[in-house]
Motif scaffolding. Structure first.
Motif, PDB file in Angstrom:
ATOM      1  N   PRO A  54       0.795  -1.228   0.000  1.00 17.09           N
ATOM      2  CA  PRO A  54       0.000   0.000   0.000  1.00 17.09           C
ATOM      3  C   PRO A  54       0.832   1.284   0.000  1.00 17.09           C
ATOM      4  CG  PRO A  54      -0.160  -1.087   2.117  1.00 17.09           C
ATOM      5  CD  PRO A  54       0.578  -2.004   1.206  1.00 17.09           C
ATOM      6  N   GLN A  55       1.982   1.296   0.692  1.00 17.57           N
ATOM      7  CA  GLN A  55       2.782   2.516   0.709  1.00 17.57           C
ATOM      8  C   GLN A  55       3.407   2.776  -0.659  1.00 17.57           C
ATOM      9  OE1 GLN A  55       5.397   1.918   4.030  1.00 17.57           O
ATOM     10  NE2 GLN A  55       3.991   2.976   5.417  1.00 17.57           N
ATOM     11  N   PHE A  56       3.881   1.732  -1.321  1.00 15.39           N
ATOM     12  CA  PHE A  56       4.439   1.889  -2.666  1.00 15.39           C
ATOM     13  C   PHE A  56       3.363   2.347  -3.642  1.00 15.39           C
ATOM     14  CE2 PHE A  56       5.379   0.025  -6.853  1.00 15.39           C
ATOM     15  CZ  PHE A  56       6.554   0.718  -7.135  1.00 15.39           C
ATOM     16  N   ALA A  57       2.175   1.761  -3.544  1.00 14.42           N
ATOM     17  CA  ALA A  57       1.080   2.136  -4.441  1.00 14.42           C
ATOM     18  C   ALA A  57       0.656   3.579  -4.206  1.00 14.42           C
ATOM     19  CB  ALA A  57      -0.108   1.202  -4.253  1.00 14.42           C
ATOM     20  N   MET A  58       0.621   4.007  -2.924  1.00 16.13           N
ATOM     21  CA  MET A  58       0.249   5.388  -2.636  1.00 16.13           C
ATOM     22  C   MET A  58       1.319   6.353  -3.146  1.00 16.13           C
ATOM     23  SD  MET A  58      -0.968   7.233   0.868  1.00 16.13           S
ATOM     24  CE  MET A  58      -2.307   6.082   1.058  1.00 16.13           C
ATOM     25  N   GLY A  59       2.598   5.953  -3.038  1.00 14.32           N
ATOM     26  CA  GLY A  59       3.670   6.783  -3.573  1.00 14.32           C
ATOM     27  C   GLY A  59       3.564   6.950  -5.082  1.00 14.32           C
ATOM     28  N   CYS A  60       3.247   5.856  -5.782  1.00 11.18           N
ATOM     29  CA  CYS A  60       3.057   5.928  -7.238  1.00 11.18           C
ATOM     30  C   CYS A  60       1.855   6.796  -7.580  1.00 11.18           C
ATOM     31  CB  CYS A  60       2.869   4.529  -7.818  1.00 11.18           C
ATOM     32  SG  CYS A  60       4.338   3.513  -7.763  1.00 11.18           S
ATOM     33  N   GLN A  61       0.793   6.668  -6.798  1.00 13.83           N
ATOM     34  CA  GLN A  61      -0.414   7.453  -7.042  1.00 13.83           C
ATOM     35  C   GLN A  61      -0.146   8.937  -6.834  1.00 13.83           C
ATOM     36  OE1 GLN A  61      -3.672   5.900  -4.787  1.00 13.83           O
ATOM     37  NE2 GLN A  61      -5.124   7.399  -5.552  1.00 13.83           N
ATOM     38  N   VAL A  62       0.619   9.281  -5.797  1.00 14.99           N
ATOM     39  CA  VAL A  62       0.962  10.684  -5.537  1.00 14.99           C
ATOM     40  C   VAL A  62       1.864  11.215  -6.652  1.00 14.99           C
ATOM     41  CG1 VAL A  62       2.255  12.195  -3.981  1.00 14.99           C
ATOM     42  CG2 VAL A  62       0.623  10.562  -3.056  1.00 14.99           C
ATOM     43  N   LEU A 105      -5.626  11.956  -6.492  1.00 13.24           N
ATOM     44  CA  LEU A 105      -4.799  12.243  -5.329  1.00 13.24           C
ATOM     45  C   LEU A 105      -5.392  11.558  -4.103  1.00 13.24           C
ATOM     46  CD1 LEU A 105      -2.279  13.932  -4.750  1.00 13.24           C
ATOM     47  CD2 LEU A 105      -3.780  15.764  -4.015  1.00 13.24           C
ATOM     48  N   PRO A 106      -4.590  10.817  -3.326  1.00 16.71           N
ATOM     49  CA  PRO A 106      -5.119  10.126  -2.142  1.00 16.71           C
ATOM     50  C   PRO A 106      -5.720  11.112  -1.144  1.00 16.71           C
ATOM     51  CG  PRO A 106      -2.921   9.334  -2.653  1.00 16.71           C
ATOM     52  CD  PRO A 106      -3.182  10.513  -3.533  1.00 16.71           C
ATOM     53  N   PRO A 107      -6.702  10.680  -0.367  1.00 22.85           N
ATOM     54  CA  PRO A 107      -7.377  11.585   0.565  1.00 22.85           C
ATOM     55  C   PRO A 107      -6.439  12.207   1.599  1.00 22.85           C
ATOM     56  CG  PRO A 107      -8.561   9.516   0.410  1.00 22.85           C
ATOM     57  CD  PRO A 107      -7.301   9.367  -0.372  1.00 22.85           C
ATOM     58  N   THR A 108      -5.374  11.493   1.999  1.00 25.62           N
ATOM     59  CA  THR A 108      -4.472  12.049   3.001  1.00 25.62           C
ATOM     60  C   THR A 108      -3.708  13.243   2.458  1.00 25.62           C
ATOM     61  OG1 THR A 108      -2.742  10.509   2.355  1.00 25.62           O
ATOM     62  CG2 THR A 108      -4.167   9.862   4.174  1.00 25.62           C
ATOM     63  N   HIS A 109      -3.477  13.281   1.179  1.00 22.70           N
ATOM     64  CA  HIS A 109      -2.749  14.390   0.590  1.00 22.70           C
ATOM     65  C   HIS A 109      -3.678  15.517   0.160  1.00 22.70           C
ATOM     66  CE1 HIS A 109       1.171  12.479   0.593  1.00 22.70           C
ATOM     67  NE2 HIS A 109       0.518  11.357   0.347  1.00 22.70           N
ATOM     68  N   ARG A 110      -4.960  15.268   0.134  1.00 25.02           N
ATOM     69  CA  ARG A 110      -5.912  16.330  -0.182  1.00 25.02           C
ATOM     70  C   ARG A 110      -6.098  17.255   1.002  1.00 25.02           C
ATOM     71  NH1 ARG A 110     -10.616  12.719  -2.667  1.00 25.02           N
ATOM     72  NH2 ARG A 110      -9.448  11.909  -4.400  1.00 25.02           N
ATOM     73  N   SER A 111      -6.323  16.656   2.180  1.00 26.81           N
ATOM     74  CA  SER A 111      -6.649  17.467   3.341  1.00 26.81           C
ATOM     75  C   SER A 111      -5.400  18.032   3.991  1.00 26.81           C
ATOM     76  CB  SER A 111      -7.438  16.648   4.357  1.00 26.81           C
ATOM     77  OG  SER A 111      -6.624  15.603   4.857  1.00 26.81           O
ATOM     78  N   GLY A 112      -4.333  17.255   4.072  1.00 24.32           N
ATOM     79  CA  GLY A 112      -3.128  17.714   4.721  1.00 24.32           C
ATOM     80  C   GLY A 112      -3.239  17.738   6.234  1.00 24.32           C
ATOM     81  N   ASP A 113      -4.313  17.225   6.786  1.00 29.52           N
ATOM     82  CA  ASP A 113      -4.538  17.236   8.221  1.00 29.52           C
ATOM     83  C   ASP A 113      -4.087  15.906   8.795  1.00 29.52           C
ATOM     84  OD1 ASP A 113      -5.353  17.820  10.743  1.00 29.52           O
ATOM     85  OD2 ASP A 113      -7.495  17.569  10.349  1.00 29.52           O
ATOM     86  N   CYS A 114      -3.164  15.954   9.733  1.00 33.66           N
ATOM     87  CA  CYS A 114      -2.625  14.723  10.305  1.00 33.66           C
ATOM     88  C   CYS A 114      -3.433  14.252  11.505  1.00 33.66           C
ATOM     89  CB  CYS A 114      -1.169  14.928  10.704  1.00 33.66           C
ATOM     90  SG  CYS A 114      -0.166  13.465  10.492  1.00 33.66           S
ATOM     91  N   GLY A 115      -4.431  14.994  11.918  1.00 36.00           N
ATOM     92  CA  GLY A 115      -5.204  14.600  13.078  1.00 36.00           C
ATOM     93  C   GLY A 115      -6.524  13.953  12.741  1.00 36.00           C
ATOM     94  N   ASP A 116      -6.790  13.674  11.471  1.00 37.58           N
ATOM     95  CA  ASP A 116      -8.091  13.113  11.117  1.00 37.58           C
ATOM     96  C   ASP A 116      -8.168  11.617  11.362  1.00 37.58           C
ATOM     97  OD1 ASP A 116      -6.466  12.318   9.083  1.00 37.58           O
ATOM     98  OD2 ASP A 116      -7.760  13.013   7.463  1.00 37.58           O
ATOM     99  N   GLY A 117      -7.030  10.962  11.675  1.00 38.31           N
ATOM    100  CA  GLY A 117      -7.062   9.554  12.037  1.00 38.31           C
ATOM    101  C   GLY A 117      -7.230   8.604  10.885  1.00 38.31           C
ATOM    102  N   CYS A 118      -6.709   8.944   9.718  1.00 36.24           N
ATOM    103  CA  CYS A 118      -6.897   8.078   8.554  1.00 36.24           C
ATOM    104  C   CYS A 118      -5.992   6.859   8.618  1.00 36.24           C
ATOM    105  CB  CYS A 118      -6.645   8.853   7.280  1.00 36.24           C
ATOM    106  SG  CYS A 118      -4.923   9.372   7.111  1.00 36.24           S
ATOM    107  N   SER A 119      -4.810   6.984   9.209  1.00 38.26           N
ATOM    108  CA  SER A 119      -3.788   5.939   9.353  1.00 38.26           C
ATOM    109  C   SER A 119      -3.409   5.312   8.006  1.00 38.26           C
ATOM    110  CB  SER A 119      -4.222   4.860  10.340  1.00 38.26           C
ATOM    111  OG  SER A 119      -5.247   4.064   9.805  1.00 38.26           O
ATOM    112  N   ALA A 120      -3.478   6.060   6.934  1.00 34.72           N
ATOM    113  CA  ALA A 120      -3.114   5.531   5.627  1.00 34.72           C
ATOM    114  C   ALA A 120      -1.604   5.575   5.414  1.00 34.72           C
ATOM    115  CB  ALA A 120      -3.815   6.313   4.522  1.00 34.72           C
ATOM    116  N   CYS A 121      -0.939   6.548   5.992  1.00 33.65           N
ATOM    117  CA  CYS A 121       0.494   6.680   5.767  1.00 33.65           C
ATOM    118  C   CYS A 121       1.320   6.158   6.934  1.00 33.65           C
ATOM    119  CB  CYS A 121       0.848   8.140   5.497  1.00 33.65           C
ATOM    120  SG  CYS A 121       0.498   9.227   6.886  1.00 33.65           S
ATOM    121  N   ASN A 122       0.702   5.813   8.037  1.00 30.73           N
ATOM    122  CA  ASN A 122       1.368   5.326   9.245  1.00 30.73           C
ATOM    123  C   ASN A 122       2.386   6.320   9.790  1.00 30.73           C
ATOM    124  OD1 ASN A 122      -0.054   2.933   9.270  1.00 30.73           O
ATOM    125  ND2 ASN A 122       1.425   1.906   7.954  1.00 30.73           N
TER     126      ASN A 122
END
Length: 108
Positions: A27-35, A58-75
């Motif tokens: 998932p991290q490699f795929a998200m990096g390719c997607q970004v 663009l993945p949702p974590t990079h849209r909002s830029g908020d690290c407190g939303d608890g998405c845990s997509a990027c760990n």
């Protein structure tokens, strides 16, 4: 259906399964390719359709830029879910109620 059309459908199915597999197994490699693809599409000088597609993938974590939303997509940030579940749960064996045991003995 022509042969080239069949090749196209098979290629589309293989590509979709490859993307699905990458997102599940790496998932991290795929998200990096997607970004990377999304940032290439949203660069200055690109057309509005290209920018729209880039913002859409663009993945949702990079849209909002908020690290407190608890998405845990990027760990990289903590999750907002603070519940903890025990790893091991004990088994509890309970005897049968006396009423049911008496009924079953009468039938026999």
């Amino acid at each position: 259906m022509s042969l080239w059309c069949q090749y196209g459908v098979v290629a589309l199915a293989v590509t979709a399964s490859l993307i699905f597999m990458m997102r599940k197994l790496a998932p991290q490699f795929a998200m990096g390719c997607q970004v990377a693809v999304a940032s290439a599409l949203t660069r200055d000088g690109r057309g509005p359709v290209s920018r729209w597609i880039g913002r859409g993938i663009l993945p949702p974590t990079h849209r909002s830029g908020d690290c407190g939303d608890g998405c845990s997509a990027c760990n990289r940030c903590g999750t907002s879910d603070t519940r903890s579940f025990p790893d091991v749960q004990p088994l509890e064996f309970r005897p049968r109620p006396a009423e049911r045991a008496a009924c079953s003995q009468e039938r026999a």
